[in-house]
Design a protein around this motif. Structure first.
Motif, PDB file in Angstrom:
ATOM      1  N   ASP A 175       0.909  -1.292  -0.014  1.00  0.00           N
ATOM      2  CA  ASP A 175      -0.086  -0.013   0.029  1.00  0.00           C
ATOM      3  C   ASP A 175       0.717   1.307   0.013  1.00  0.00           C
ATOM      4  OD1 ASP A 175      -2.748  -0.927  -0.210  1.00  0.00           O
ATOM      5  OD2 ASP A 175      -2.751  -1.324   2.253  1.00  0.00           O
ATOM      6  N   THR A 176       1.968   1.244  -0.160  1.00  0.00           N
ATOM      7  CA  THR A 176       2.984   2.369   0.149  1.00  0.00           C
ATOM      8  C   THR A 176       2.779   3.374  -1.080  1.00  0.00           C
ATOM      9  OG1 THR A 176       4.887   1.283  -1.010  1.00  0.00           O
ATOM     10  CG2 THR A 176       4.840   1.483   1.390  1.00  0.00           C
ATOM     11  N   LEU A 177       2.583   2.838  -2.564  1.00  0.00           N
ATOM     12  CA  LEU A 177       2.491   3.947  -3.542  1.00  0.00           C
ATOM     13  C   LEU A 177       1.013   4.251  -3.607  1.00  0.00           C
ATOM     14  CD1 LEU A 177       3.967   1.727  -6.818  1.00  0.00           C
ATOM     15  CD2 LEU A 177       5.029   3.713  -5.284  1.00  0.00           C
ATOM     16  N   GLU A 178      -0.083   3.658  -3.233  1.00  0.00           N
ATOM     17  CA  GLU A 178      -1.322   4.020  -3.217  1.00  0.00           C
ATOM     18  C   GLU A 178      -1.680   4.921  -1.878  1.00  0.00           C
ATOM     19  OE1 GLU A 178      -4.187   1.167  -5.115  1.00  0.00           O
ATOM     20  OE2 GLU A 178      -5.195   1.505  -3.098  1.00  0.00           O
ATOM     21  N   ASP A 179      -1.077   4.737  -0.961  1.00  0.00           N
ATOM     22  CA  ASP A 179      -1.593   5.464   0.427  1.00  0.00           C
ATOM     23  C   ASP A 179      -0.533   6.649   1.042  1.00  0.00           C
ATOM     24  OD1 ASP A 179      -3.799   4.134   0.014  1.00  0.00           O
ATOM     25  OD2 ASP A 179      -3.534   2.599   1.589  1.00  0.00           O
ATOM     26  N   THR A 180       0.663   6.412   0.525  1.00  0.00           N
ATOM     27  CA  THR A 180       1.833   7.168   1.147  1.00  0.00           C
ATOM     28  C   THR A 180       2.451   8.162   0.057  1.00  0.00           C
ATOM     29  OG1 THR A 180       3.767   5.990   1.159  1.00  0.00           O
ATOM     30  CG2 THR A 180       2.100   5.251   2.621  1.00  0.00           C
ATOM     31  N   ASP A 238      10.189   5.457  -8.024  1.00  0.00           N
ATOM     32  CA  ASP A 238      11.597   5.553  -8.067  1.00  0.00           C
ATOM     33  C   ASP A 238      12.150   5.009  -6.616  1.00  0.00           C
ATOM     34  OD1 ASP A 238      11.629   6.294 -10.644  1.00  0.00           O
ATOM     35  OD2 ASP A 238      12.135   8.319 -10.445  1.00  0.00           O
ATOM     36  N   ALA A 239      11.609   5.685  -5.816  1.00  0.00           N
ATOM     37  CA  ALA A 239      11.972   5.541  -4.507  1.00  0.00           C
ATOM     38  C   ALA A 239      12.079   4.219  -4.128  1.00  0.00           C
ATOM     39  CB  ALA A 239      11.381   6.388  -3.212  1.00  0.00           C
ATOM     40  N   LEU A 240      10.906   3.498  -4.252  1.00  0.00           N
ATOM     41  CA  LEU A 240      10.528   1.863  -4.186  1.00  0.00           C
ATOM     42  C   LEU A 240      11.752   1.026  -5.163  1.00  0.00           C
ATOM     43  CD1 LEU A 240       8.635   0.885  -2.472  1.00  0.00           C
ATOM     44  CD2 LEU A 240       7.024   0.513  -4.404  1.00  0.00           C
ATOM     45  N   ARG A 241      11.890   1.654  -6.389  1.00  0.00           N
ATOM     46  CA  ARG A 241      12.876   0.860  -7.163  1.00  0.00           C
ATOM     47  C   ARG A 241      14.319   0.948  -6.608  1.00  0.00           C
ATOM     48  NH1 ARG A 241      12.270   3.181 -11.516  1.00  0.00           N
ATOM     49  NH2 ARG A 241       9.977   2.410 -11.933  1.00  0.00           N
TER      50      ARG A 241
END
Ligand code: NI
Length: 187
Positions: free
Chosen positions: A72-77, A82-85
């Motif tokens: 849920d980090t992309l949808e809700d935060t 890029d940071a995730l990658r």
């Protein structure tokens, strides 16, 4: 074909949990109708995924566990793709992206589009979606209308039907939760 495994990296689990706890913590959001921090939800989803890995091995168990924690980090935060990658690599970023709705689409198309993208990923990602809906089929928030509750149950049936091949165990568990949700659809 790569070998199937049941074991996953505790080091990666802890790194993903801290990343998720930090990101969701910045939003200050709690689980609906509770005082529990939102990160408890992703730990519950990871627990469902981990339980399935013990009996239904996959090629990359760590991918499943890490995506469960980050789902849920992309949808809700405020976390970006890029940071995730940068932090977790391409496969995790693609998985979490597939598990996130595309807000540029009409609301009625967002889930089927996400399921299409999940099915284009390794089956580890579909497991996270099954686990997410298992966890979310708890008693619905008090603010939800009966129509919304029914739509949520019907959407859960679509998720179960489309992703069942990824995990017979999670499919069976989700089917039970869909049944147990019935009384909320009649209130
Ligand atoms: Ni979720």
């Amino acid at each position: 074909m790569s070998a199937l495994r049941t074991t996953w990296s505790v080091t990666d689990y802890r790194r993903a949990l801290r990343f998720a706890a930090d990101a969701h913590g910045r939003t200050g959001v709690c689980i609906q109708d509770s005082s529990l921090p939102y990160v408890v939800h992703v730990v519950e989803v990871a627990a469902e995924v981990i339980a399935s890995l013990a009996v239904e091995p996959v090629a990359d168990p760590t991918l499943a566990v890490v995506c469960a924690l980050l789902h849920d980090t992309l949808e809700d935060t405020d976390v970006t793709d890029d940071a995730l990658r940068d932090a977790f690599g391409d496969a995790v970023a693609r998985g979490v992206r597939a598990l996130s709705k595309d807000a540029s689409l009409a609301k009625s198309q967002q889930m089927s589009d996400s399921l299409d993208r999940i099915l284009a990923c390794p089956p580890e990602i579909a497991r996270v979606k099954l686990a997410d809906r298992i966890v979310n089929l708890s008693p619905p928030p008090s603010a939800w209308s009966t129509d919304k509750i029914r739509a949520y149950q019907s959407q859960a049936r679509d998720i179960a039907a489309r992703l069942r091949d990824a995990s017979p165990l999670l499919y069976a568990r989700l089917s039970e939760k869909i049944e147990a949700y019935e009384p909320f659809c009649e209130r």
